[in-house]
Design a protein around this motif. Structure first.
Motif, mmCIF file in Angstrom:
data_model
loop_
_atom_site.group_PDB
_atom_site.id
_atom_site.type_symbol
_atom_site.label_atom_id
_atom_site.label_comp_id
_atom_site.label_asym_id
_atom_site.label_seq_id
_atom_site.Cartn_x
_atom_site.Cartn_y
_atom_site.Cartn_z
ATOM 1 N N SER A 82 12.676 89.505 35.935
ATOM 2 C CA SER A 82 11.709 90.576 35.748
ATOM 3 C C SER A 82 12.448 91.907 35.637
ATOM 4 C CB SER A 82 10.702 90.607 36.899
ATOM 5 O OG SER A 82 11.343 90.956 38.097
ATOM 6 N N PRO A 83 11.866 92.848 34.895
ATOM 7 C CA PRO A 83 12.515 94.152 34.744
ATOM 8 C C PRO A 83 12.490 94.933 36.046
ATOM 9 C CG PRO A 83 10.461 94.036 33.477
ATOM 10 C CD PRO A 83 10.645 92.721 34.146
ATOM 11 N N CYS A 84 13.493 95.757 36.200
ATOM 12 C CA CYS A 84 13.569 96.646 37.353
ATOM 13 C C CYS A 84 12.612 97.804 37.101
ATOM 14 C CB CYS A 84 15.003 97.141 37.513
ATOM 15 S SG CYS A 84 15.208 98.353 38.812
ATOM 16 N N GLY A 85 11.867 98.195 38.097
ATOM 17 C CA GLY A 85 10.862 99.251 37.974
ATOM 18 C C GLY A 85 11.164 100.361 36.996
ATOM 19 N N LYS A 86 12.083 101.262 37.317
ATOM 20 C CA LYS A 86 12.326 102.448 36.498
ATOM 21 C C LYS A 86 13.263 102.174 35.332
ATOM 22 C CE LYS A 86 11.669 105.493 40.421
ATOM 23 N NZ LYS A 86 12.319 106.334 41.402
ATOM 24 N N ASP A 87 14.289 101.395 35.574
ATOM 25 C CA ASP A 87 15.312 101.136 34.555
ATOM 26 C C ASP A 87 15.021 99.815 33.863
ATOM 27 O OD1 ASP A 87 17.564 100.765 33.024
ATOM 28 O OD2 ASP A 87 18.987 101.171 34.635
ATOM 29 N N ARG A 88 14.404 99.866 32.715
ATOM 30 C CA ARG A 88 13.992 98.658 31.987
ATOM 31 C C ARG A 88 15.179 97.823 31.512
ATOM 32 N NH1 ARG A 88 9.258 96.860 33.140
ATOM 33 N NH2 ARG A 88 7.600 98.365 32.954
ATOM 34 N N ARG A 89 16.371 98.427 31.425
ATOM 35 C CA ARG A 89 17.550 97.667 30.994
ATOM 36 C C ARG A 89 18.022 96.715 32.087
ATOM 37 N NH1 ARG A 89 21.340 102.478 30.048
ATOM 38 N NH2 ARG A 89 20.211 102.994 31.913
ATOM 39 N N LYS A 90 17.737 97.077 33.305
ATOM 40 C CA LYS A 90 18.169 96.280 34.457
ATOM 41 C C LYS A 90 17.139 95.189 34.724
ATOM 42 C CE LYS A 90 20.656 98.246 38.019
ATOM 43 N NZ LYS A 90 20.786 99.032 39.255
ATOM 44 N N LYS A 91 17.629 93.977 34.915
ATOM 45 C CA LYS A 91 16.740 92.837 35.178
ATOM 46 C C LYS A 91 17.059 92.263 36.552
ATOM 47 C CE LYS A 91 15.216 92.521 30.837
ATOM 48 N NZ LYS A 91 14.143 93.369 30.509
ATOM 49 N N TYR A 92 16.011 91.840 37.228
ATOM 50 C CA TYR A 92 16.166 91.202 38.523
ATOM 51 C C TYR A 92 15.864 89.723 38.416
ATOM 52 C CZ TYR A 92 16.647 95.423 41.319
ATOM 53 O OH TYR A 92 17.107 96.571 41.886
ATOM 54 N N LEU A 93 16.658 88.933 39.101
ATOM 55 C CA LEU A 93 16.360 87.516 39.272
ATOM 56 C C LEU A 93 15.575 87.407 40.567
ATOM 57 C CD1 LEU A 93 18.165 86.416 37.057
ATOM 58 C CD2 LEU A 93 19.105 84.868 38.735
ATOM 59 N N VAL A 94 14.454 86.729 40.503
ATOM 60 C CA VAL A 94 13.585 86.586 41.665
ATOM 61 C C VAL A 94 13.316 85.101 41.868
ATOM 62 C CG1 VAL A 94 11.360 87.229 42.668
ATOM 63 C CG2 VAL A 94 12.496 88.786 41.069
ATOM 64 N N LEU A 95 13.426 84.658 43.105
ATOM 65 C CA LEU A 95 13.112 83.265 43.423
ATOM 66 C C LEU A 95 11.631 82.989 43.247
ATOM 67 C CD1 LEU A 95 15.100 82.788 46.749
ATOM 68 C CD2 LEU A 95 15.477 81.505 44.638
ATOM 69 N N THR A 96 11.331 81.850 42.685
ATOM 70 C CA THR A 96 9.950 81.384 42.687
ATOM 71 C C THR A 96 9.722 80.650 44.014
ATOM 72 O OG1 THR A 96 10.514 79.252 41.729
ATOM 73 C CG2 THR A 96 9.970 81.049 40.181
ATOM 74 N N GLU A 97 8.508 80.258 44.255
ATOM 75 C CA GLU A 97 8.221 79.472 45.457
ATOM 76 C C GLU A 97 9.006 78.162 45.423
ATOM 77 O OE1 GLU A 97 4.291 77.551 47.455
ATOM 78 O OE2 GLU A 97 4.066 79.591 46.667
ATOM 79 N N LEU A 98 9.078 77.565 44.239
ATOM 80 C CA LEU A 98 9.843 76.321 44.078
ATOM 81 C C LEU A 98 11.327 76.567 44.351
ATOM 82 C CD1 LEU A 98 9.766 73.316 43.296
ATOM 83 C CD2 LEU A 98 10.048 74.041 40.903
ATOM 84 N N GLY A 99 11.840 77.676 43.847
ATOM 85 C CA GLY A 99 13.244 78.024 44.090
ATOM 86 C C GLY A 99 13.526 78.238 45.571
ATOM 87 N N GLN A 100 12.610 78.907 46.241
ATOM 88 C CA GLN A 100 12.759 79.126 47.684
ATOM 89 C C GLN A 100 12.737 77.798 48.433
ATOM 90 O OE1 GLN A 100 13.472 82.096 49.286
ATOM 91 N NE2 GLN A 100 13.758 80.763 51.038
ATOM 92 N N SER A 101 11.899 76.869 47.977
ATOM 93 C CA SER A 101 11.774 75.579 48.667
ATOM 94 C C SER A 101 13.059 74.750 48.577
ATOM 95 C CB SER A 101 10.596 74.778 48.106
ATOM 96 O OG SER A 101 10.914 74.243 46.831
ATOM 97 N N GLN A 102 13.905 75.038 47.604
ATOM 98 C CA GLN A 102 15.146 74.278 47.438
ATOM 99 C C GLN A 102 16.185 74.617 48.505
ATOM 100 O OE1 GLN A 102 16.009 71.691 44.883
ATOM 101 N NE2 GLN A 102 13.837 71.715 45.395
ATOM 102 N N LYS A 103 15.954 75.683 49.256
ATOM 103 C CA LYS A 103 16.895 76.046 50.324
ATOM 104 C C LYS A 103 16.988 74.942 51.367
ATOM 105 C CE LYS A 103 18.385 79.701 53.424
ATOM 106 N NZ LYS A 103 19.174 78.794 54.176
ATOM 107 N N LYS A 104 15.867 74.289 51.653
ATOM 108 C CA LYS A 104 15.906 73.202 52.643
ATOM 109 C C LYS A 104 16.767 72.041 52.140
ATOM 110 C CE LYS A 104 11.756 70.782 51.293
ATOM 111 N NZ LYS A 104 10.406 71.119 51.021
ATOM 112 N N VAL A 105 16.786 71.812 50.836
ATOM 113 C CA VAL A 105 17.655 70.786 50.249
ATOM 114 C C VAL A 105 19.105 71.194 50.435
ATOM 115 C CG1 VAL A 105 18.328 69.616 48.117
ATOM 116 C CG2 VAL A 105 15.911 70.090 48.562
ATOM 117 N N SER A 106 19.393 72.444 50.114
ATOM 118 C CA SER A 106 20.754 72.955 50.273
ATOM 119 C C SER A 106 21.228 72.849 51.718
ATOM 120 C CB SER A 106 20.823 74.411 49.815
ATOM 121 O OG SER A 106 22.097 74.946 50.053
#
Length: 147
Positions: A82-106
């Motif tokens: 997703s884009p960073c609030g003010k600076d549209r050139r900057k993108k953030y990677l954000v965990l989805t719920e599924l991505g967060q759930s993989q921590k228990k596997v790790s």
């Protein structure tokens, strides 16, 4: 002592291969060990998100490799970009719920790998060894800043 860096390198390589084998045996695992480097940065982030630059610095992954891996993680619905609030050139990677759930596997796979690592070690030996590693890491970080 002349070859401690070679031992560390060999341990790192075996660690990666064994971690991938253990991960591939886990029926709940949705990612590969290399992708886990990216996910780990996000799991350890207070906000659950990070820029590609943050991830590259934390993992040592090259930008072209990182871009490819991020696209795969998106297709697997483990992260969104997703884009960073003010600076549209900057993108953030954000965990989805599924991505967060993989921590228990790790965590589960990491515990299994730890039991392989420390087979035959006493708790005192483990603490001592990890203390030595922390000192080596501090020495390397200090030198890196000086070079």
């Amino acid at each position: 002592m002349k070859y401690c860096h070679l031992l560390a390198h060999h341990i790192r390589l075996l660690n990666g291969r064994i971690f991938q084998k253990l991960l591939s045996r886990d029926p709940e695992a949705l990612y590969r060990s290399e992708q886990g480097k990216i996910l780990a940065v996000l799991w350890n982030s207070e906000t659950g998100c990070a820029t590609a630059t943050d991830i590259a610095l934390a993992t040592g992954l090259a930008n072209n490799t990182l871009t490819t891996m991020i696209k795969k993680l998106e297709k697997q619905n483990l992260v969104i970009v997703s884009p960073c609030g003010k600076d549209r050139r900057k993108k953030y990677l954000v965990l989805t719920e599924l991505g967060q759930s993989q921590k228990k596997v790790s965590d589960r796979v990491s515990q299994e790998l730890d039991s392989i690592y420390y087979k035959g070690f006493s708790d005192e030996e483990i603490n001592q060894f990890e203390g030595f590693q922390e000192r080596i890491l501090a020495n390397l970080k200090e030198k890196e800043d000086q070079i």
